[in-house]
Design a protein around this motif. Sequence first.
Motif, PDB file in Angstrom:
ATOM      1  N   HIS A   1     101.725  63.329 -82.149  1.00 58.57           N
ATOM      2  CA  HIS A   1     101.719  62.716 -80.810  1.00 58.57           C
ATOM      3  C   HIS A   1     101.221  61.273 -80.797  1.00 58.57           C
TER       4      HIS A   1
ATOM      5  N   GLN B   1     106.161  79.403 -81.401  1.00 61.75           N
ATOM      6  CA  GLN B   1     106.477  78.998 -80.028  1.00 61.75           C
ATOM      7  C   GLN B   1     107.987  78.960 -79.750  1.00 61.75           C
TER       8      GLN B   1
ATOM      9  N   TRP C   1      99.334  74.295 -69.984  1.00 64.30           N
ATOM     10  CA  TRP C   1     100.481  74.864 -70.707  1.00 64.30           C
ATOM     11  C   TRP C   1      99.989  75.752 -71.865  1.00 64.30           C
TER      12      TRP C   1
ATOM     13  N   ARG D   1      93.661  72.995 -85.277  1.00 61.90           N
ATOM     14  CA  ARG D   1      94.679  72.872 -84.216  1.00 61.90           C
ATOM     15  C   ARG D   1      94.572  71.536 -83.474  1.00 61.90           C
TER      16      ARG D   1
ATOM     17  N   HIS E   1     105.912  74.249 -84.159  1.00 66.51           N
ATOM     18  CA  HIS E   1     105.121  75.482 -84.062  1.00 66.51           C
ATOM     19  C   HIS E   1     106.078  76.667 -84.135  1.00 66.51           C
TER      20      HIS E   1
ATOM     21  N   HIS F   1      96.703  67.653 -84.077  1.00 67.31           N
ATOM     22  CA  HIS F   1      97.189  66.888 -82.921  1.00 67.31           C
ATOM     23  C   HIS F   1      96.185  65.781 -82.618  1.00 67.31           C
TER      24      HIS F   1
ATOM     25  N   LEU G   1      99.520  69.588 -70.842  1.00 70.97           N
ATOM     26  CA  LEU G   1      99.078  70.235 -72.083  1.00 70.97           C
ATOM     27  C   LEU G   1      98.087  71.399 -71.918  1.00 70.97           C
TER      28      LEU G   1
ATOM     29  N   GLU H   1      97.138  63.231 -77.249  1.00 72.64           N
ATOM     30  CA  GLU H   1      98.437  63.576 -76.670  1.00 72.64           C
ATOM     31  C   GLU H   1      98.422  63.396 -75.154  1.00 72.64           C
TER      32      GLU H   1
ATOM     33  N   ASP I   1     108.049  69.467 -82.200  1.00 70.77           N
ATOM     34  CA  ASP I   1     106.949  70.063 -81.445  1.00 70.77           C
ATOM     35  C   ASP I   1     107.409  71.184 -80.521  1.00 70.77           C
TER      36      ASP I   1
HETATM   37  N1  GUN Z   1      97.507  70.662 -78.866  1.00 66.10           N
HETATM   38  C1  GUN Z   1      96.894  71.766 -79.330  1.00 66.10           C
HETATM   39  N2  GUN Z   1      97.760  72.776 -79.524  1.00 66.10           N
HETATM   40  C2  GUN Z   1      98.962  72.288 -79.194  1.00 66.10           C
HETATM   41  C3  GUN Z   1     100.278  72.850 -79.208  1.00 66.10           C
HETATM   42  O1  GUN Z   1     100.508  74.005 -79.538  1.00 66.10           O
HETATM   43  N3  GUN Z   1     101.287  72.024 -78.823  1.00 66.10           N
HETATM   44  C4  GUN Z   1     101.062  70.734 -78.428  1.00 66.10           C
HETATM   45  N4  GUN Z   1     102.088  69.989 -78.055  1.00 66.10           N
HETATM   46  N5  GUN Z   1      99.849  70.191 -78.395  1.00 66.10           N
HETATM   47  C5  GUN Z   1      98.813  70.962 -78.782  1.00 66.10           C
END
Ligand code: GUN
Length: 473
Positions: A284, A86, A101, A217, A83, A245, A98, A248, A335
């Motif tokens: 993931h 980020q 965060w 996303r 990303h 994703h 997640l 995860e 990531d």
């Molecule tokens: N799942 C949705 N958005 C994100 C992201 O920005 N990073 C991660 N690791 N998982 C996500």
Amino acid sequence: MSSSSYTVFYGSLVNPETLTSYETSLNTLVAVNSHGIIDWVVRDVSDALVQTTLLEKGCPDAEVVDLKDGQFIMPGFVDTHTHAPQLPNIGSGHQYELLEWLKHVTFPMEAKFCDVEFARKTYSSVVHRIINHGTTTCCYYGTLHLDATKELANIVHSLGQRAFVGKCNMDRNSEPYYVEPSWQSSVDDTKALISHIRTLESGSSGIPLVKPILTPRFAISCSSPLLSSLGEMATADPSLHIQTHISENLSEIEFTKQLFPECKSYADVYDSYGLLRDNTVLAHAVHLSKDEIELIANRKAGISHCPTSNFNLNSGVAPIGKYLDRGIKVGLGTDVSGGFSPSILNSIQNASIASKVIAMQNRGQNNYESGKFANSQLSIATLLYLATLGGAQVCALDHVVGSLVPGKSFDAIIVDVRNTAGNPAMWDINAGTHDLKDHDALEGMLQRFLFCGDDRNISDVFVQGRRIGGRNY
Ligand code: GUN
Ligand code: FE
């Protein structure tokens, strides 16, 4: 074409071959033509025979780049998931899992990219940094903003990296200050970004280095009409790549099931909307069910293994060996900033540790799977493969990059493990009895680089034959 338009690299070569083998070749000539394509490779050529070989190959005037003892050439890294917006958050937020965060750390930072000037400055430094870490192909997520993501694509293009650039689709379940106003505007902006990226000029071989990629996303952030429209776009254009994703974090999976009760699983959500196919990159994949593994294998989608992020956000340990046993394509992803390093070397190190964690947990248990990789630590051959050729497969680009063989693009790095590179972890590499000129020494140098190396040990970075970064740049 005149023979002088060749550049020929002369020295040690490390190349992935299969999941379980790689080559280490000494005194090797790698000839790159003016389009940045590898024309031929000849191994074991003594100093005295270099000019004769060039003459035989019809390029006596080629520019010869001599690698020093303690240097070797290898394919550039493929980062199948990162990303770009980020990077400024790197190293913060490890206390969250997640969903918290995203809310407290990530969305506030990404929202700043509504300012195109901020985006331009930040992305320029981000892309430089990623290139200097040896990443020659990168799958980028931007933010939800069209203009900022156009800037990201422009910068990647002007710096000469090979990449996929996508704008996040996210029309629900975010914060009010960071969500798209409607599924229709999300689709319109996505189409505008694709057109923009496709107008960027192609590389010298005619192959565009920067490509657009659909970027829903994750299932949570996309409404059903949005996923339907993206699925229609994908169906209308089979060459369009897709990244998202999957599976995860346990709370994320639970929420996804609530949002899509009609779907059999998380993977089935993407499949139902036509988004699971051979050019889909799934990041993931920590907690997939057996049925989901089957579905992903059957659709020939690829998995981006992001072990640093999976540890850092407490997501879990992805059973990568199991996926490899099932024949699923796997590459590595940093990531950032779920992961705290922009370097694929760091992903390699954590992929090794993740595989050892699984092997330790299963030791002495009766739940052994019978596969070749499922319960074993990943070998150097496998780690090297995932970081290069495996990543290229996940990007459906393995006919173009991932290994240094004739016909592929010269996307490569020159690694330098000498003391003069300035990485203290390499201090005593020259202190042994090796003269750094036999196969054992080269294997030792590779291992040391993979586990202790960093950007100081990457002297040059090439994409399609063009030098675009590295410590010497
Ligand atoms: N799942 C949705 N958005 C994100 C992201 O920005 N990073 C991660 N690791 N998982 C996500
Ligand atoms: Fe991610």
